[in-house]
Design an enzyme around this catalytic site. Structure first.
Site, PDB file in Angstrom:
ATOM      1  N   LEU A 526     -12.454   5.551 -17.414  1.00 42.73           N
ATOM      2  CA  LEU A 526     -12.668   5.571 -15.965  1.00 42.73           C
ATOM      3  C   LEU A 526     -12.583   6.977 -15.403  1.00 42.73           C
ATOM      4  O   LEU A 526     -13.186   7.284 -14.374  1.00 42.73           O
ATOM      5  CB  LEU A 526     -11.638   4.677 -15.264  1.00 42.73           C
ATOM      6  CG  LEU A 526     -11.709   3.180 -15.559  1.00 42.73           C
ATOM      7  CD1 LEU A 526     -10.527   2.463 -14.909  1.00 42.73           C
ATOM      8  CD2 LEU A 526     -13.022   2.590 -15.049  1.00 42.73           C
ATOM      9  N   GLY A 527     -11.809   7.831 -16.026  1.00 43.06           N
ATOM     10  CA  GLY A 527     -11.640   9.196 -15.540  1.00 43.06           C
ATOM     11  C   GLY A 527     -10.664   9.948 -16.417  1.00 43.06           C
ATOM     12  O   GLY A 527     -10.066   9.401 -17.342  1.00 43.06           O
ATOM     13  N   ARG A 528     -10.510  11.220 -16.116  1.00 44.93           N
ATOM     14  CA  ARG A 528      -9.582  12.061 -16.867  1.00 44.93           C
ATOM     15  C   ARG A 528      -9.038  13.137 -15.954  1.00 44.93           C
ATOM     16  O   ARG A 528      -9.645  13.471 -14.942  1.00 44.93           O
ATOM     17  CB  ARG A 528     -10.263  12.680 -18.083  1.00 44.93           C
ATOM     18  CG  ARG A 528     -11.405  13.621 -17.752  1.00 44.93           C
ATOM     19  CD  ARG A 528     -12.022  14.232 -19.003  1.00 44.93           C
ATOM     20  NE  ARG A 528     -12.616  13.245 -19.884  1.00 44.93           N
ATOM     21  CZ  ARG A 528     -13.122  13.536 -21.079  1.00 44.93           C
ATOM     22  NH1 ARG A 528     -13.079  14.783 -21.519  1.00 44.93           N
ATOM     23  NH2 ARG A 528     -13.661  12.608 -21.824  1.00 44.93           N
ATOM     24  N   GLY A 529      -7.870  13.655 -16.328  1.00 43.25           N
ATOM     25  CA  GLY A 529      -7.239  14.715 -15.545  1.00 43.25           C
ATOM     26  C   GLY A 529      -6.265  15.475 -16.402  1.00 43.25           C
ATOM     27  O   GLY A 529      -6.265  15.385 -17.634  1.00 43.25           O
ATOM     28  N   SER A 530      -5.400  16.249 -15.749  1.00 39.12           N
ATOM     29  CA  SER A 530      -4.443  17.069 -16.485  1.00 39.12           C
ATOM     30  C   SER A 530      -3.437  16.206 -17.248  1.00 39.12           C
ATOM     31  O   SER A 530      -2.917  16.618 -18.282  1.00 39.12           O
ATOM     32  CB  SER A 530      -3.698  17.992 -15.518  1.00 39.12           C
ATOM     33  OG  SER A 530      -3.035  17.238 -14.511  1.00 39.12           O
ATOM     34  N   GLY A 532      -4.069  13.153 -18.629  1.00 36.27           N
ATOM     35  CA  GLY A 532      -4.708  12.515 -19.769  1.00 36.27           C
ATOM     36  C   GLY A 532      -5.936  11.741 -19.338  1.00 36.27           C
ATOM     37  O   GLY A 532      -6.676  12.159 -18.444  1.00 36.27           O
ATOM     38  N   VAL A 534      -7.851   7.857 -18.287  1.00 33.16           N
ATOM     39  CA  VAL A 534      -7.655   6.539 -17.694  1.00 33.16           C
ATOM     40  C   VAL A 534      -8.759   5.626 -18.216  1.00 33.16           C
ATOM     41  O   VAL A 534      -9.947   5.976 -18.155  1.00 33.16           O
ATOM     42  CB  VAL A 534      -7.678   6.587 -16.159  1.00 33.16           C
ATOM     43  CG1 VAL A 534      -7.443   5.195 -15.587  1.00 33.16           C
ATOM     44  CG2 VAL A 534      -6.617   7.556 -15.635  1.00 33.16           C
ATOM     45  N   LYS A 548      -3.483   4.351 -18.257  1.00 34.75           N
ATOM     46  CA  LYS A 548      -3.429   5.815 -18.234  1.00 34.75           C
ATOM     47  C   LYS A 548      -2.720   6.280 -19.498  1.00 34.75           C
ATOM     48  O   LYS A 548      -1.570   5.930 -19.737  1.00 34.75           O
ATOM     49  CB  LYS A 548      -2.698   6.302 -16.984  1.00 34.75           C
ATOM     50  CG  LYS A 548      -2.636   7.830 -16.876  1.00 34.75           C
ATOM     51  CD  LYS A 548      -1.869   8.278 -15.646  1.00 34.75           C
ATOM     52  CE  LYS A 548      -2.626   8.001 -14.374  1.00 34.75           C
ATOM     53  NZ  LYS A 548      -1.955   8.624 -13.196  1.00 34.75           N
ATOM     54  N   ASP A 645      -0.631  15.414  -3.922  1.00 34.69           N
ATOM     55  CA  ASP A 645      -2.068  15.585  -4.181  1.00 34.69           C
ATOM     56  C   ASP A 645      -2.859  14.520  -3.430  1.00 34.69           C
ATOM     57  O   ASP A 645      -3.687  13.811  -4.008  1.00 34.69           O
ATOM     58  CB  ASP A 645      -2.340  15.509  -5.682  1.00 34.69           C
ATOM     59  CG  ASP A 645      -3.740  15.993  -6.048  1.00 34.69           C
ATOM     60  OD1 ASP A 645      -4.324  16.753  -5.255  1.00 34.69           O
ATOM     61  OD2 ASP A 645      -4.252  15.603  -7.113  1.00 34.69           O
TER      62      ASP A 645
END
Length: 775
Positions: A526-530, A532, A534, A548, A645
């Site tokens: 579904l997505g990624r970030g700092s 890890g 999802v 996550k 955030d």
């Protein structure tokens, strides 16, 4: 000729050495120096092959990209020079050597915190390219040739590294004791070094040991072929090529209690009085010699190991994190290794050999990291495991691109693993007794269900006929606005309530979440970030959830206690306007958080990414619900949580189009709490401006590009109608939109003292939402 023979001990053993071990006198991705100035270094897993060093008296020359390595070094002295990136490392007495990753030139350095400890290669050899290097007690030998070349054999150069008599510093010079006409004419494949001797595999077959002390090793002629060598100060051990068994020569006390003949190894390291090896089957470490090995980690596999006098350090295979322990019986380390990801092996040209696999950098879940090597055509080949440690069973064998997979015995659910996990006697002692237990459980469950139904029939009518009494759950969620109805004339009080909130968090098995995400495949992402990645997941009971998964960098940079504290808090907070935690899994070192799934995506998607447009009524309700979620985090959560955030992409929409605040964290510094709360208010004001205008927070195609810079002057001039999103038809009553603009302007004021609180904002927006019903 007699003098020459006195310096040379020649054993033409039919020996094959495809790669060296990671021991004293040999080379690998991790190495250690000896003596009073002992220190360790390892090649990191950043893809730049930077060097990380640590030690009790080591003044870190701080690798260009590694800022945390010095934090674990006891010495506070700072150095002004850098260690260049390396292809391989090897350690001697108070110094380390390596081959530069970009030029294949030799580079040696000591623990001294000055540039004088960095010139430990004689001028005659500084521009020569080498394919192998081995640091001995006080000398270094290297095989000529480019490190990454397909032809890794060549003649050798040797030099001496000794201590100056005046200031105890190290100096490098050529050493005639290691020069011989026979040696200079031979072509070597590999090299290892000890105290006054070096041994190498000859391209034409056999092994040659030379140097002043080579005759003390006591080699006997043998037809055995060897795969890996490691040299101690006065001894050598080797791994047989076919059987993977170990043979040793030299000083007896260094290999007393050596492994039994049925022990198979893939790597070796040596200390002054001991040897250690990585087992072929489960990659655990086994040591022998005249030392105490009671502190060897049990149940942990390793990719590479290196030893100094009394300390062994290794790179764990499960997470590529460094682990160190004492081998002299003491349980206290003088220094700890840095929390950095390290390379599991040495970069080389492929393909990998039989019983090896190519390490896949993507499993580290590091954004933009596709290779551990500076050259993308290179790869790290690691030995395959064939078995698992105690308490685990083999669930998947080694392939060309991945090692075998070991699963905890607690997840064993069939006969194929029950024998390995020894579950027959403990978990299934008697079939009839097991069936009787199931029968008792079924009868008990049915009786309990019947009792609940009877109580419900008696109690529920009384609750229904008592409208003035509200239960705790109704009080907790009475402010939530549920599914929006397109009929805007419907009273706010008649809007259906939000879905029930899960009362507690569930502990999931890793296997459940792997199945639910199709093995954490990319098409479930579904997505990624700092933090890890999802993933969308469908549990066995049909529930859709979001999982996550922390990447390796997050795991090693987050203290375990801090994670447990945060997890405990996240498990206890519940609100209809936040994305609630449903459960978690920490098996196999993973950190998996299971959240409610939000099928309608993010507010950002609907405002800016071409998703279905949102009506003005729904936009204002989303604004109010977001404020309610942040108000809960600021004032009702225990301890209070500052988001840090707030943005439109962190406002999610559930199946009922209810706004949920996501990706909130904890603040540990009390000195920054007030400032952070006001930052949440400011960022929420920006979200309100996005809702009002339909514009992004920053849009380079607009002038001015900053949404605050564009909207605030217009709002303060009383012309807020000019910035309202024109893609949505204006309602008959624009007063709620003008109020929304005024609220947003208060949030983004530069003076935090002039900003409202989230409680005030939630209250104001609730009134605006009620006014919006008469659009």
């Amino acid at each position: 000729m007699e003098t020459r023979c006195s310096l040379l001990f020649l054993s033409l053993i039919l020996l094959y050495l495809p790669k060296p071990g990671s021991g004293f006198g040999s080379s690998g991705p991790i190495a250690a120096s000896f003596g009073g100035s002992a220190f360790f270094c390892a090649i990191d897993a950043s893809g730049r092959q930077d060097v990380i060093c640590w030690g009790k008296n080591y003044s870190s020359p701080s690798s260009p990209s590694s800022s945390s390595s010095s934090s674990s070094i006891a010495s506070s002295t700072s150095a002004s020079y850098n260690i260049p990136s390396m292809a391989v490392l090897s350690g001697g007495d108070g110094f380390l050597c390596g081959i530069l990753s970009n030029t294949s030139q030799a580079f040696c350095f000591s623990s001294l915190g000055s540039s004088s400890g960095m010139d430990l290669v004689p001028l005659a050899y500084r521009t020569t390219a080498y394919s192998q290097i081995a640091a001995g007690n006080s000398h270094v030998c290297a095989v000529r040739g480019a490190y990454y070349s397909d032809h890794d054999s060549g003649t050798i150069d040797c030099w001496e590294i000794t201590r100056a008599t005046n200031n105890n510093s190290l100096i490098a010079k050529e050493n005639p004791n290691f020069y011989d006409q026979i040696v200079s004419n031979l072509v070597f494949n590999n090299i290892v070094s000890g105290d006054g001797f070096s041994c190498g595999g000859i391209r034409d077959g056999g092994m040659l040991c030379f140097g002043p002390n080579s005759s003390n090793l006591g080699f006997n002629t043998t037809s055995d072929n060897f795969q890996v060598l490691a040299a101690g100060k006065n001894s050598v051990c080797a791994i047989l090529n076919l059987s993977r068994e170990v043979k040793c020569w030299g000083e007896d006390e260094s290999f007393v209690n050596s492994p039994m003949n049925d022990s198979r190894f893939v790597s070796l390291t040596a200390g002054p009085r001991h040897f250690c090896g990585i087992r072929e089957d489960n990659h655990e470490v086994e040591c022998w010699g005249n030392s105490n090995f009671s502190l060897i980690p049990k149940g942990s596999g390793f990719k590479a190991i290196a030893s100094s006098d009394f300390i062994v350090c290794g790179i764990r295979e499960e997470d590529l994190v460094l682990d160190c322990w004492m081998v002299n019986g003491s349980s206290t380390l003088a220094y700890d290794p840095p929390l950095e990801l390290c390379s599991p092996g040495m970069c080389r040209a492929g393909p990998c050999n039989e019983k090896e696999f190519a390490f896949n950098a993507s499993i580290l879940n590091e954004p933009d990291l596709t290779s551990l090597c500076v050259r993308k055509e290179l790869m790290v080949c690691s030995p395959c495991g064939s078995d698992c440690s105690h308490g685990f069973f083999l669930s998947s064998s080694c392939t060309a691109n991945s090692d075998r997979i070991c699963t905890p015995c607690s997840l064993c659910q069939n006969s194929s693993c029950s024998d390995i996990c020894k579950l027959h006697n403990s978990n299934f002692p008697d079939k009839h007794w097991h069936q009787l237990q199931r029968l008792v459980l079924i009868i008990g469950s049915c009786a309990s269900a019947l009792l609940i139904i009877i109580i419900g029939c008696c109690v529920v009518p009384r609750i229904v006929t008592s409208p003035n009494k509200e239960d705790g759950a109704a009080n907790q969620f009475k402010s939530c606005i549920g599914k929006p109805d397109l009929d805007t004339d419907q009273p706010l009080e008649n809007v259906s309530p939000a879905p029930s909130v899960t009362p507690f968090a569930q502990v999931f098995r890793l296997s459940e979440l792997k199945d639910a995400t199709n093995g954490f495949k990319e098409f479930n992402e579904l997505g990624r970030g700092s933090y890890g990645f999802v993933y969308k997941a469908v549990l066995a009971d049909g529930r859709q959830v979001a999982v996550k998964r922390a990447n390796a960098a997050t795991i090693i940079h987050t203290n375990t206690r801090e994670f447990e504290t945060e997890l405990e808090i996240l498990c206890n907070i519940r609100h209809c306007n936040i994305v609630n935690l449903l459960g978690y899994s920490t098996e196999m070192g993973e950190r998996l958080l299971v959240y409610e799934y939000m099928p309608h995506g993010t507010l950002h998607d609907h405002l800016h990414s071409g998703f279905s447009p949102l009506s003005w009524s729904l936009r204002i309700k989303i604004a109010m619900q977001t404020a309610k979620g942040l108000e809960y985090l600021h004032n009702e959560a225990e301890p209070r949580i500052i988001h840090g955030d707030v943005k439109s992409s962190n406002v999610l929409l559930d199946s009922e189009w209810v706004a949920r605040v996501a990706d909130f964290g904890l603040v540990t510094s009390s000195n920054e709490k007030n400032l952070d709360i006001k930052r949440d208010v400011y960022d929420f004001g920006v979200v309100l401006l996005e809702i009002l205008t339909g514009r992004k927070r920053y849009d380079r195609d607009c002038d001015p590009p900053e949404i605050v810079e564009w909207t605030v002057p217009v709002i303060r001039e009383g012309k807020a109608a000019a910035i309202v999103d024109t893609y949505i038809a204006l309602p008959r009553n624009v007063e709620p939109l003008l109020k929304l603009a005024d609220v947003a302007e208060l949030c983004v004021r530069e003076d935090p003292n002039q900003q409202p609180t989230m409680s005030e904002l939630a209250n104001w927006l609730e009134h605006v939402a009620r006014d919006a019903l008469i659009f």
